[in-house]
Structure formats: structure tokens, C-alpha cells
Design a protein around this motif. Structure first.
Motif, PDB file in Angstrom:
ATOM      1  N   PHE A 123       0.866  -1.185   0.000  1.00 54.93           N
ATOM      2  CA  PHE A 123       0.000   0.000   0.000  1.00 54.93           C
ATOM      3  C   PHE A 123       0.896   1.225   0.000  1.00 54.93           C
ATOM      4  O   PHE A 123       1.833   1.311   0.805  1.00 54.93           O
ATOM      5  CB  PHE A 123      -0.868   0.049   1.258  1.00 54.93           C
ATOM      6  CG  PHE A 123      -2.032  -0.871   1.208  1.00 54.93           C
ATOM      7  CD1 PHE A 123      -3.223  -0.483   0.614  1.00 54.93           C
ATOM      8  CD2 PHE A 123      -1.948  -2.137   1.757  1.00 54.93           C
ATOM      9  CE1 PHE A 123      -4.305  -1.347   0.569  1.00 54.93           C
ATOM     10  CE2 PHE A 123      -3.019  -3.001   1.723  1.00 54.93           C
ATOM     11  CZ  PHE A 123      -4.209  -2.605   1.120  1.00 54.93           C
ATOM     12  N   GLU A 124       0.604   2.137  -0.901  1.00 48.54           N
ATOM     13  CA  GLU A 124       1.431   3.334  -0.982  1.00 48.54           C
ATOM     14  C   GLU A 124       0.603   4.532  -0.546  1.00 48.54           C
ATOM     15  O   GLU A 124      -0.444   4.807  -1.130  1.00 48.54           O
ATOM     16  CB  GLU A 124       1.939   3.471  -2.430  1.00 48.54           C
ATOM     17  CG  GLU A 124       2.701   4.725  -2.713  1.00 48.54           C
ATOM     18  CD  GLU A 124       1.790   5.898  -2.997  1.00 48.54           C
ATOM     19  OE1 GLU A 124       1.903   6.901  -2.250  1.00 48.54           O
ATOM     20  OE2 GLU A 124       0.966   5.831  -3.931  1.00 48.54           O
ATOM     21  N   ALA A 125       1.062   5.200   0.509  1.00 50.08           N
ATOM     22  CA  ALA A 125       0.348   6.394   1.004  1.00 50.08           C
ATOM     23  C   ALA A 125       1.365   7.457   1.383  1.00 50.08           C
ATOM     24  O   ALA A 125       1.299   8.065   2.444  1.00 50.08           O
ATOM     25  CB  ALA A 125      -0.515   6.024   2.205  1.00 50.08           C
ATOM     26  N   THR A 152      -2.224   2.163  -4.639  1.00 52.00           N
ATOM     27  CA  THR A 152      -1.814   3.537  -4.334  1.00 52.00           C
ATOM     28  C   THR A 152      -3.001   4.341  -3.818  1.00 52.00           C
ATOM     29  O   THR A 152      -4.114   4.218  -4.320  1.00 52.00           O
ATOM     30  CB  THR A 152      -1.183   4.227  -5.558  1.00 52.00           C
ATOM     31  OG1 THR A 152      -0.991   5.614  -5.242  1.00 52.00           O
ATOM     32  CG2 THR A 152      -2.064   4.140  -6.798  1.00 52.00           C
ATOM     33  N   ASN A 153      -2.715   5.147  -2.818  1.00 54.10           N
ATOM     34  CA  ASN A 153      -3.766   5.966  -2.211  1.00 54.10           C
ATOM     35  C   ASN A 153      -3.790   7.365  -2.825  1.00 54.10           C
ATOM     36  O   ASN A 153      -4.419   8.274  -2.294  1.00 54.10           O
ATOM     37  CB  ASN A 153      -3.534   6.053  -0.698  1.00 54.10           C
ATOM     38  CG  ASN A 153      -4.715   6.669   0.029  1.00 54.10           C
ATOM     39  OD1 ASN A 153      -5.833   6.195  -0.106  1.00 54.10           O
ATOM     40  ND2 ASN A 153      -4.478   7.742   0.763  1.00 54.10           N
ATOM     41  N   THR A 154      -3.113   7.537  -3.956  1.00 57.98           N
ATOM     42  CA  THR A 154      -3.089   8.881  -4.547  1.00 57.98           C
ATOM     43  C   THR A 154      -4.503   9.387  -4.765  1.00 57.98           C
ATOM     44  O   THR A 154      -5.393   8.632  -5.137  1.00 57.98           O
ATOM     45  CB  THR A 154      -2.307   8.905  -5.869  1.00 57.98           C
ATOM     46  OG1 THR A 154      -2.346  10.241  -6.372  1.00 57.98           O
ATOM     47  CG2 THR A 154      -2.924   7.992  -6.918  1.00 57.98           C
ATOM     48  N   SER A 155      -4.672  10.684  -4.527  1.00 58.90           N
ATOM     49  CA  SER A 155      -5.994  11.262  -4.749  1.00 58.90           C
ATOM     50  C   SER A 155      -5.995  12.128  -5.996  1.00 58.90           C
ATOM     51  O   SER A 155      -7.004  12.726  -6.320  1.00 58.90           O
ATOM     52  CB  SER A 155      -6.391  12.106  -3.532  1.00 58.90           C
ATOM     53  OG  SER A 155      -5.507  13.194  -3.401  1.00 58.90           O
ATOM     54  N   SER A 156      -4.857  12.179  -6.670  1.00 59.19           N
ATOM     55  CA  SER A 156      -4.818  13.112  -7.799  1.00 59.19           C
ATOM     56  C   SER A 156      -4.015  12.627  -9.005  1.00 59.19           C
ATOM     57  O   SER A 156      -4.320  13.001 -10.141  1.00 59.19           O
ATOM     58  CB  SER A 156      -4.265  14.464  -7.326  1.00 59.19           C
ATOM     59  OG  SER A 156      -2.995  14.287  -6.727  1.00 59.19           O
ATOM     60  N   ILE A 157      -2.997  11.797  -8.781  1.00 56.83           N
ATOM     61  CA  ILE A 157      -2.118  11.429  -9.902  1.00 56.83           C
ATOM     62  C   ILE A 157      -2.747  10.298 -10.728  1.00 56.83           C
ATOM     63  O   ILE A 157      -3.180   9.302 -10.160  1.00 56.83           O
ATOM     64  CB  ILE A 157      -0.752  10.943  -9.369  1.00 56.83           C
ATOM     65  CG1 ILE A 157      -0.141  11.989  -8.434  1.00 56.83           C
ATOM     66  CG2 ILE A 157       0.195  10.609 -10.521  1.00 56.83           C
ATOM     67  CD1 ILE A 157       0.990  11.449  -7.571  1.00 56.83           C
ATOM     68  N   PRO A 158      -2.756  10.435 -12.040  1.00 57.26           N
ATOM     69  CA  PRO A 158      -3.279   9.324 -12.849  1.00 57.26           C
ATOM     70  C   PRO A 158      -2.468   8.050 -12.565  1.00 57.26           C
ATOM     71  O   PRO A 158      -1.242   8.081 -12.524  1.00 57.26           O
ATOM     72  CB  PRO A 158      -3.076   9.799 -14.289  1.00 57.26           C
ATOM     73  CG  PRO A 158      -3.015  11.286 -14.201  1.00 57.26           C
ATOM     74  CD  PRO A 158      -2.383  11.592 -12.880  1.00 57.26           C
ATOM     75  N   ILE A 159      -3.170   6.943 -12.393  1.00 59.89           N
ATOM     76  CA  ILE A 159      -2.524   5.681 -12.027  1.00 59.89           C
ATOM     77  C   ILE A 159      -1.605   5.207 -13.157  1.00 59.89           C
ATOM     78  O   ILE A 159      -0.537   4.634 -12.938  1.00 59.89           O
ATOM     79  CB  ILE A 159      -3.582   4.599 -11.703  1.00 59.89           C
ATOM     80  CG1 ILE A 159      -4.667   5.150 -10.765  1.00 59.89           C
ATOM     81  CG2 ILE A 159      -2.933   3.353 -11.123  1.00 59.89           C
ATOM     82  CD1 ILE A 159      -4.171   5.714  -9.455  1.00 59.89           C
TER      83      ILE A 159
END
Lengths: 444, 405
Positions: A123-125, A152-159
Motif C-alpha cells: 500500500f502506498e500512502a 496507491t492511495n493517490t488522490s490526484s495522480i493518474p494511475i
């Protein structure tokens, strides 16, 4: 590899952060529950809590312990069955303590990224920085012989960008928790173009076991949650500027914060929400999203100005609110920052004047009273029908705010971020605790 | 008996209660209740002996040797004889019979009796551990997380099977409504602030065995309470000494205090066999029949216990307790008003204090001091009955009181 096997060796990157610690807690509980199934007894389960600071990791262990007691106390009826064969565990107290110990025993804190080289899933946060994320994920994947999956816990970067940048070959999915993860029901699941179907299937199973509400989002920067929130911020900051002919800066911020909370029946005003998330975080998310949004400038000079002045908001490690646009006493806003005078202006000193200029408004229902009410729909219809015909500056601003929020929601559907209108509303209802979705007919 | 005093029954439901805030502690409750009674009997100088009833302070408050709190209540009680008694939730009743025996043995003319429990020191889930001490500890491991709710849920399940589920559940809900409506009339009651519009409908909530018990919901259970009650047990001589007219007293005319084997399961899960015996002995020793009882305070730790107690007393035939309740006979305007200030479910259940609280309520009703909760009692049925139960129908105290003539 089965679901259970994959969850035998897991790492959480950024485990000491606000999001990471919640993800760590939920994953630890899920892993412990698996480890206690009769067939799994004796199998090793490892959960690495990885972060850069030993001090912060010590804090996480305290957080875990406190939360685990609450979780154990809630499910003690079931835990008595789980520990039925342990003759020495008799009182609830003994069983709860054992459970907390058993869950915590899975967790290994580490400041070394190398710990993740043995994990089957990661898990990446960490910080919302595409380059940093890519560099870490690529290091792990190239040193880990197990072909780990990345959540990934990104809230903005395209996966897609992370997948390609780190060379993951589709072993990645966006799994965006809301803050705090242990409480918020919503998870945005973002399948990138090349995400492997088995990774997605696993993600859905994992979300189901955690009893989360899943809203799928297309792989477009910001997804649904920040797609709405960031544009909502810009509407508010632009609003402050527009109101400069009527109000001073502090008065305008107070007015729009009040409009967006009380008159839109939301749990927090927009400027309080910016402070809650952090002025720096909001600004950073915009800068990450902006390059992917042609024809739109997702950027707020006002946030930049605040950051330059060192006004950042965010939270202290005990969860209490730091001062930002607003100043807080016992968690409640009491003053507004004036960037020209570089000091806070007491709300008590400006309230009467602003409220008078906003004019006579219909009395809004309290958010708390609406959100859990069985007659929510009738209450909201009744209130908004009054707001629709009300005159005066306040009513106008409230309608304008609601219209813009609705337009943002529709834009997210039309620009191919959300699959449908309902998904947008679900994200705002469950992720932002709004009493109603932004796409509605209340004012038409 | 004279000079009753109840503290507030503190716990969830009271507006002033917050688990996070400081609140009165064990010794505060003991002192408030003790002083409340002493004031009415002319002070500590008139007291010959003291009895304190407490169930589990050793775990809830890490405190034993409670009799030594009497001099803390009033310096005038220094060097006077005092004793602490324990019989689980029947502790209060045992404290009363202990005082009654002193008076009958003529070792005392005036006995100060206090019953106390302060349980909100821990969350309900740990409270369940402590209260499980009222059962045989060797049954704890196999028992429910909420041990006693589990025991009485099993009884409710057996009762449902034998006499029908729907009908019985409706009686539970009515019992809850009566308890709440009565508690709203008594400022010290834990449910005094209860503002539920339709408690009977709320109490019909389906039980959920996954999070609680199979056959009882939370409204079927008394809550976790902090509180104390005090009363003075006096001889006729003692009455004179305290300068209290007989009209301010109730007379104790009989009692039954018995024990059943704690290691054995109930003889019949659908009845309270020990309660039945204790009430029979109490009525016989008083020389009265149950038809002469004007009001009763009974041990409704759970609604099912309330239903079965109506049968154990003989107000209703076996299996007809639910009808008796649904026909309105236990309501405050019914044939025999039961638990007129809410009972354990409505007023509260500070375990070691409950038996004393029952006596105080009967005293207040028969002396016209029950305030808004006052019921109309007539001289043709001048008797009151209290039934105080410890454990799962194991320790029993039933007392018969008579209105002053």
C-alpha cells in the motif's frame, strides 16, 4: 496466489501519515482475522509499517493500540468464539487484550524501504509527489522477486503515470481511502488502462471485507473526490475576490464559509475544509492535477499567497486543527486571517455586519439534524424551495454556490471522470459527508 | 423503616452524564445517601449500628472494607459497629434483612442502611465481566460476552418456545414503556430525561445475536448505573428516639431470604423458582395474601425477569405473565402498580443499591412522599412487596411492608 496468501506479507509505505496509519489499522485487522481462521493457524503473517521517522512510527503504534481496543470491544461477541479454545482467556477483558496483542504482533515498524522487498502487496500512502512515488515503486518492484501488487492511495495522480513510470506492468490500482480511513466508508477504486483484472478483483474483495463503499472512477487526475473539491475551492477563492467591493477580505471569507456550510447544509464551510485538509495539500493537489486538465487552470493564487505567508492549516499529531484561513478554539472557528494586516480578525467583530449585508435568509436546517433523518428529502426540498425564491445577497450567493457545485458534478461525468451522476453524488455523500449530492433538482 | 434517601441513578440517559467527564465517585455516593438519611433521623448520634451493601467495588472501584466509610459519612459514626454485606444484585435486600435482624435481636434500635454501586468506571463490555461474578465463575468461559443478558436471553428463548414469541415480546415492550413513563416522574431516575416519543415501539426492535443477544435487545435490559440509597431501620423505641411520627414510617411485617445452589442451572428456565419460594415465605411470615398487596417493587434487571416475576409472585398464572402486563395490570393506574419510579430498567440498577432503593420507593409511596410519581393507595390493600434477586434467581430477598395505620 489466493487472496489470503497475498495478504500474508504486506507493506504500507507512509504508515505514519494520516492516511497510512488508517490503512495500516484496517489491513492489520483484516490480516489478523485471516490469520485466526482455523486453517491458517501457525502461518506467519507480516505487515510492515514503513515510514521515514522512528518517532512518527512510535506514535502510530499508540494510535493502533487505541483503535484496536475500540474495534475489539465492538466485536467481543464474535471474539469469544474465536478464542473459545483458549482456556486461560475467560473475561472479555482478557480476550480483548489478547486480540489487541495478536493484531499488533503482525505489525513491524521500519524506516527502511527494503522491508517491502519481501511483500506480496504494497500500500502506498506517501507524499502526493509523482516523481517520488515513481522512484520508490520502481525500486521496490525491481528488488522484490514476488511481483508485488501496488495499491496507491493517490488522490490526484493518474494511475497510468505511476504504472508506466515505475514499470509495474499493470500490477497497480488506485485505492483511494477518505480521511480518516478507519471511519470513512468511501473508497474510490481507479483501474488504470493496463491494471490486471486479478488486481481489480482483489481490490474489490478487500474493499468488501473492510465493509467499504466502492465508487469506481476513471483514471483522470483528481478522480471524483478532488475533481469536485478542488474546483469547489476555486469557486470560493474567486468568490472572495468578487466580493471585495462589498466586503473586506476577512468578511468575504466569513461570508462564503458561512454560505457554504450553513446555507448549503454541509458539515463544514469551504475554508474550514481547506484548513482541515491543509492549505499546502490543497495547493499541491492542484499542481499535480493541473497538467492533465487542458483548457482549465486549476490553480489558486490565493492559496499560494497564504503558503508564502506560512499559513498552512492541517492538523496537529493529536488530530486537533491548526490555524489556517480560520483560527480555531476548541475546534471551532473564532477568527479569519487577513493576509494584508497579517493577523486574525475576530468573527465576533464582523459577524453582525456581514449577516446584515447577506440579508434575510430562509432558516436552514442544521446539517446534523438532516444527515441522519428519515425525512431528509422533505426537509431539504422544503428548505431549498424557500432558498429558490429568497432575495438578497446571501440567497444569491448560496444559489450560485449550489449551481456551481452541480455544474462541477456534471462536468466530472461529461469529461469522463465519473461513470455516472450517481457515483459523483455517492462520493460527496459518503466521502465528504454531505447531506445531499451536488447533482440534484432542488433549485430548478 | 423511615427516612429514605436516593441519590440520582447516574449513567447513560442522564443529561449530566458523560463518560469523559469527572463525576461523583464511590465515597461521594455513600456520603450523599448516608447524610440524606441521617438528616431525617436527627443525626448520627441516634444510630446504633450500620450496614452497607455493595456487590463489586473490589473490581469497579478497587475498594474493599466499605464499612469503614461510615465514619466518613459522619464523624458521629466513629467507633460504632458496622458491617458490609454482599449477595450480588440482592445485596441491597441483604443489607435490609441484616439491619432488620439487629433490630429484632435488640442489639440496635436504629440501624443506618446504605446500598451502593458505582459501575461507570468501566465500559459496559468490561462491566459485564464484573457482574458475571453473580454467576458461577466456572460458567463464565462458556458464557456470553454480556454474561447476564446472555443468561436471561436463554430464559427468554425458552419462554418464547413454550408460551409464544410475539405475544411475549409485546409484553417486554409494554414493560419498557411502563418503566420509562414511571421514571419520567422521578427526578432521580436514570431515565428521567428520556424523551422517546414511543418507547413501546422502540422496544420492539429485533434482537441481534451478532452484536448482542439472541432474544433480548438493549431495551430489555437495565443499564449500567452509579447510585446509592439509604434508609433507617428502627424499632418503636428508635422511632421515638429520632422523634419521627409512626405515620412517616412503613412497618416491616415479614420477609423471605433464601439461597439456591449457584453451581446448578435453573430447575425450569421459564420460571423463577427461587423467587417463587422467597415470596411465598415472605407472604406467609407476614400472614397476608398477594391480593392485599397495593404496590410492588420487583427485580426487572431484564424484561423477561419482570414477566416471570409476575408469575412467581402469583399475580399471573404460569405462562400468563405477558397477558397480565399487556392487560395493563402493572401500569401505574393498573390493579397492582409495579415499579412506580421505573424499577431497574427505568430508575436504574446500581446493583448493590437496588434492594435499598426498592424499600425507599415503597416507603415514599406509603407515606405520600413520592412526588410526581405518587400513586393512590387504599387502606384495604395496605401492603407493599419488594423482590430483590441476586444472580440468575440464586440469592433472594422478598420483604413485605405495611402502611402505617
Amino acid at each position: 496466489m489466493t487472496y489470503e496468501e497475498r495478504l500474508q506479507h504486506v507493506s504500507v509505505l507512509g504508515a505514519a501519515g494520516k492516511m497510512g496509519s488508517g490503512i495500516l489499522l484496517l489491513t492489520a485487522v483484516e490480516m489478523a482475522d485471516l490469520s485466526m481462521k482455523p486453517g491458517n493457524k501457525g502461518k506467519p503473517y507480516v505487515l510492515n509499517a514503513i515510514d521515514v521517522s522512528d518517532e512518527a512510527l512510535a506514535g502510530v503504534m499508540k494510535y493502533l493500540k487505541a483503535q484496536l481496543f475500540k474495534i475489539a470491544e465492538k466485536k467481543v461477541v464474535a471474539l469469544r468464539q474465536v478464542y473459545a479454545d483458549y482456556a486461560d482467556l475467560i473475561d472479555n477483558d482478557e480476550i480483548i487484550n489478547q486480540y489487541v496483542f495478536d493484531v499488533i504482533s503482525l505489525v513491524r515498524t521500519s524506516t527502511r524501504m527494503e522491508s517491502a522487498y519481501d511483500s506480496r502487496m504494497v500500500f502506498e500512502a506517501i507524499k502526493e509527489d509523482p516523481e517520488l512515488k515513481i522512484s520508490i515503486l520502481s525500486k521496490i518492484t525491481s528488488n522484490n522477486p514476488h511481483g508485488p501488487w501496488f495499491f496507491t492511495n493517490t488522490s490526484s495522480i493518474p494511475i497510468m503515470k505511476l504504472d508506466e513510470g515505475a514499470g509495474l506492468g499493470g500490477r497497480i490500482i488506485g485505492f483511494h481511502f477518505y480521511n480518516p480511513p478507519a471511519v470513512q466508508k468511501l473508497v474510490e477504486v481507479i483501474r488504470a488502462e493496463k491494471t490486471l483484472p486479478e488486481v481489480e478483483a482483489f481490490a474489490l474483495q478487500y474493499a468488501k471485507n473492510l465493509r467499504k463503499v466502492v465508487v469506481p472512477s476513471h483514471d483522470k487526475a483528481g478522480f471524483i473526490g478532488n475533481g469536485h473539491f478542488m474546483r469547489d475551492i476555486l469557486h470560493a477563492t474567486a468568490g472572495v475576490e468578487k466580493l471585495s467591493r462589498v466586503f473586506s477580505f476577512a468578511e468575504a471569507v466569513y461570508a462564503l464559509n458561512r454560505i457554504s456550510q450553513d446555507y448549503l447544509v454541509r458539515p463544514m464551510g469551504i475554508f474550514q475544509l481547506i484548513d482541515y485538509v491543509g492549505v499546502d495539500v490543497c495547493s499541491f493537489i492542484m499542481s499535480v492535477m493541473n497538467p492533465y486538465l487542458p483548457g482549465e487552470d486549476l490553480h489558486s493564487p490565493l492559496l499560494d499567497r497564504f503558503l508564502a505567508l506560512g499559513i498552512k492549516g492541517g492538523q496537529f499529531s493529536d488530530g486537533s486543527q491548526k490555524d489556517g484561513f480560520l483560527k480555531y478554539e476548541k475546534g471551532r472557528p473564532v477568527a479569519i486571517y487577513d493576509p494584508d494586516a497579517k493577523n486574525y480578525v475576530a468573527i465576533a467583530d464582523i459577524k453582525a455586519k456581514v449577516d446584515e449585508k447577506l440579508g434575510v435568509m430562509p432558516v436552514p436546517p442544521a446539517w446534523k439534524a438532516v444527515v441522519g433523518s428519515k425525512t431528509k428529502e422533505e426537509i431539504l426540498k422544503g428548505y431549498f424551495s424557500q432558498l429558490k425564491t429568497a432575495t438578497g445577497l446571501g440567497a444569491e450567493l448560496a444559489r450560485d454556490y449550489a449551481d456551481r457545485s452541480c455544474a462541477i458534478g456534471l462536468h466530472l461525468v461529461n469529461s469522463g471522470v465519473a461513470f455516472n451522476e450517481n457515483d459523483v453524488n455517492t462520493v460527496l455523500l459518503t466521502g465528504f459527508f454531505h447531506a445531499y449530492g451536488p447533482i440534484n433538482n432542488y433549485l430548478t | 423503616m423511615v427516612a429514605g434517601y436516593n441519590t440520582i441513578s447516574m449513567g447513560t440517559g442522564r443529561k449530566e452524564f458523560s463518560p469523559k467527564k469527572d463525576r461523583p465517585e464511590l465515597e461521594d455516593y455513600i456520603r450523599e445517601a448516608g447524610q440524606g438519611t441521617l438528616k431525617q433521623i436527627g443525626g448520627a448520634g441516634n444510630v446504633d449500628e450500620c450496614v452497607i451493601g455493595n456487590f463489586m467495588a473490589a473490581r469497579f472501584n478497587r475498594q474493599a472494607n466499605l464499612a469503614a466509610f461510615f465514619p466518613f459519612v459522619d464523624e458521629g459514626l466513629r467507633y460504632k459497629p458496622a458491617v458490609r454485606v454482599e449477595g450480588a444484585c440482592a445485596t441491597g435486600g441483604l443489607a435490609l434483612t441484616t439491619g432488620i435482624k439487629s433490630v429484632l435481636a435488640e442489639t440496635a434500635e436504629v440501624v443506618l442502611v446504605i446500598g451502593v454501586e458505582v459501575q461507570n468506571t468501566v465500559k459496559a463490555i468490561y462491566c459485564a465481566d464484573y457482574l458475571a461474578g453473580a454467576g458461577w465463575f466456572k460458567n463464565r468461559k462458556a458464557g456470553h460476552a454480556y454474561f447476564f443478558p446472555g443468561q436471561f436471553s436463554d430464559r427468554a428463548g425458552a419462554y418464547f418456545e413454550k408460551y409464544g414469541r410475539e405475544h411475549t415480546r409485546k409484553a417486554f415492550a409494554r414493560w419498557y414503556r411502563n418503566a420509562i413513563e414511571n421514571a419520567r416522574l422521578c427526578p432521580t431516575a436514570q431515565e428521567f430525561h428520556n424523551e422517546m416519543k414511543d418507547p413501546e415501539a422502540v422496544a420492539m426492535t429485533e434482537p441481534n445475536g451478532k452484536t448482542f443477544t439472541d432474544y433480548l435487545n438493549v431495551f430489555d435490559c437495565s443499564k449500567v448505573s452509579d447510585g446509592a440509597s439509604a434508609i433507617a431501620i428502627v424499632s418503636e423505641e428508635g422511632l421515638k428516639r429520632c422523634g419521627i411520627p409512626a405515620s412517616e414510617a412503613v412497618e416491616v411485617v415479614g420477609w423471605g431470604q433464601i439461597e439456591e445452589d449457584i453451581t446448578k442451572p435453573p430447575v425450569d428456565p421459564t420460571e423463577l423458582s427461587t423467587t417463587k419460594q422467597a415470596v411465598r415465605i415472605a407472604l406467609e411470615s407476614a400472614g397476608i395474601t398477594r391480593d392485599q398487596i397495593g404496590t410492588a417493587e420487583i427485580h426487572d434487571c431484564f424484561t423477561i425477569a419482570g414477566v416471570m416475576c409476575m408469575e412467581a409472585i402469583g399475580f399471573a398464572e404460569k405462562g400468563k405473565g405477558a397477558d397480565f402486563i399487556l392487560e395493563g395490570h402493572t401500569a401505574r393506574n393498573g390493579r397492582v402498580p409495579i415499579n412506580t419510579t421505573g424499577g431497574l430498567i427505568g430508575w436504574g440498577h446500581p446493583t448493590g443499591g437496588t434492594g435499598v432503593h426498592q424499600a425507599v420507593t415503597i416507603l415514599e409511596q406509603f407515606t405520600g412522599k413520592a412526588g410526581d410519581a405518587q400513586i393512590t393507595l387504599t387502606p384495604d390493600r395496605p401492603y407493599g412487596l419488594s423482590v430483590n434477586m441476586g444472580g440468575d434467581d440464586k440469592s433472594l430477598v422478598a420483604i413485605v411492608y405495611k402502611m402505617a395505620q
